[in-house]
Design an enzyme around this catalytic site. Sequence first.
Site, PDB file in Angstrom:
ATOM      1  N   SER A 131       0.816  -1.224   0.000  1.00 24.13           N
ATOM      2  CA  SER A 131       0.000   0.000   0.000  1.00 24.13           C
ATOM      3  C   SER A 131       0.843   1.265   0.000  1.00 24.13           C
ATOM      4  O   SER A 131       1.950   1.312   0.549  1.00 24.13           O
ATOM      5  CB  SER A 131      -0.926   0.022   1.218  1.00 24.13           C
ATOM      6  OG  SER A 131      -1.847  -1.030   1.171  1.00 24.13           O
ATOM      7  N   SER A 137      -6.319  -0.156  -2.310  1.00 22.26           N
ATOM      8  CA  SER A 137      -7.095  -1.171  -3.022  1.00 22.26           C
ATOM      9  C   SER A 137      -6.750  -1.193  -4.508  1.00 22.26           C
ATOM     10  O   SER A 137      -6.812  -2.246  -5.145  1.00 22.26           O
ATOM     11  CB  SER A 137      -8.591  -0.897  -2.844  1.00 22.26           C
ATOM     12  OG  SER A 137      -8.952  -0.994  -1.475  1.00 22.26           O
ATOM     13  N   ARG A 271     -26.056 -15.059  33.924  1.00 18.68           N
ATOM     14  CA  ARG A 271     -26.712 -13.865  34.457  1.00 18.68           C
ATOM     15  C   ARG A 271     -28.235 -14.035  34.468  1.00 18.68           C
ATOM     16  O   ARG A 271     -28.815 -14.528  33.501  1.00 18.68           O
ATOM     17  CB  ARG A 271     -26.336 -12.624  33.655  1.00 18.68           C
ATOM     18  CG  ARG A 271     -26.821 -11.366  34.374  1.00 18.68           C
ATOM     19  CD  ARG A 271     -26.461 -10.089  33.679  1.00 18.68           C
ATOM     20  NE  ARG A 271     -26.853  -8.959  34.511  1.00 18.68           N
ATOM     21  CZ  ARG A 271     -27.065  -7.742  34.064  1.00 18.68           C
ATOM     22  NH1 ARG A 271     -26.915  -7.484  32.788  1.00 18.68           N
ATOM     23  NH2 ARG A 271     -27.410  -6.774  34.875  1.00 18.68           N
ATOM     24  N   GLY A 344     -23.468  -2.762  29.743  1.00 21.09           N
ATOM     25  CA  GLY A 344     -22.400  -1.821  30.084  1.00 21.09           C
ATOM     26  C   GLY A 344     -21.037  -2.466  30.213  1.00 21.09           C
ATOM     27  O   GLY A 344     -20.009  -1.875  29.861  1.00 21.09           O
ATOM     28  N   GLU A 367      -5.949  -6.234   3.227  1.00 24.61           N
ATOM     29  CA  GLU A 367      -5.929  -7.290   2.206  1.00 24.61           C
ATOM     30  C   GLU A 367      -7.171  -7.251   1.324  1.00 24.61           C
ATOM     31  O   GLU A 367      -7.693  -8.281   0.900  1.00 24.61           O
ATOM     32  CB  GLU A 367      -5.728  -8.671   2.837  1.00 24.61           C
ATOM     33  CG  GLU A 367      -4.335  -8.832   3.440  1.00 24.61           C
ATOM     34  CD  GLU A 367      -4.015 -10.246   3.855  1.00 24.61           C
ATOM     35  OE1 GLU A 367      -4.386 -11.180   3.122  1.00 24.61           O
ATOM     36  OE2 GLU A 367      -3.377 -10.411   4.914  1.00 24.61           O
TER      37      GLU A 367
END
Length: 389
Positions: A131, A137, A271, A344, A367
Amino acid sequence: MADRTFLDWPFFADRHRAFAADIEAWAGANGDVLNLHGDHDLDGDCRRILKALADGGWLRNAVPDADGRLDVRTLCLTRETLARRSGLADFVFAMQGLGSGPISLFGTDHQKAGWLPGVAAGETIAAFALSEPEAGSDVAALSATARREGDGWVLDGVKTFISNGGLADRYVVFARTGEGEGARGLSAFVVDADTPGFEVVERIPLMAAHPLATIRFTACRIDGDRILGAPGEGFRIAMATLDVFRSTVAAAALGFSRRAFDEAASRTVARHLFGAPMSDLQLVQAALADMALKIDASALLIYRAAWLKDQGAPRVTREAAMAKLYATDEAQQVIDAAVQLFGGLGVVSGHPVERLYREIRALRIYEGASEVQKIVIARQVLAGMGGGG
């Protein structure tokens, strides 16, 4: 414990199942090094992980075996397993493979013998320098140049967003040599980090800590035997390398997805809400079902592409692009759902699903961004019908 039933699929040989069990056991016994995230000493953590992977023998799978083959299913199993434990460990392994991939696939016997053993031993850190500031790209738009001078080459130009930049010992660099316009005029070279004219311009901090940098070549002279393949073959070398390693990016995303699902499923069972486990709520069950579906669909696409390549298919461009696109995009959704189920706690810095949320985002870009994969897939489909680009 992540689902392992996929190993019974016909994509795998017994050696892959044995390998998966071995690396899973190793990962479980080496949680100390796989819990390194580069938060305070990024380069040091990368080197510690690299040494552990080398000592375990896993880096041997990043280079061709004794028969000269890269086993893509083994690469994918490695990345999936490491990514479930540590995004940074996955990165360290992946870059040894991608950074040396052009040498593995296109190097001469002499080049492979001289450069690959150090990668497998963890003695040489590899990088893939493609790059540029104005060409990511669109590989055909690269502007870095390499000109002949005597019996060697002289490189000039800038590369950016280079993984392992500033850390690597050796870079595979793509530059314009002028044999033709666009993609026809690129070549691939191997450049050591201590070569005069090579410079690390800046290190680039990321939302999930990985070594990344901008590098510059200024009248950087290398010997003539540092070219991979023939002049003008650079685009083909880059694309063939990505053909192999895009499936492994998808496998890393799959590892992230599996970890997110395991964390979320355990949370919903443990939970209680409104006097009953969260997992009794139909909306929670629907979320878990969607996550499981995305994970299995991703795995099918990934190991189809890897199996085809290992069976000797010359190119798996369509299959690898589908795997990379789907697995990375859907991993984003799986991880987001996990964060939501944690409430949270899911956005607390350092929590496993919060780390996954930061880790996954880059995989949809590097990539070949998701949008590029769609173009690749469409062109392959149209070409198969005898029309389109």
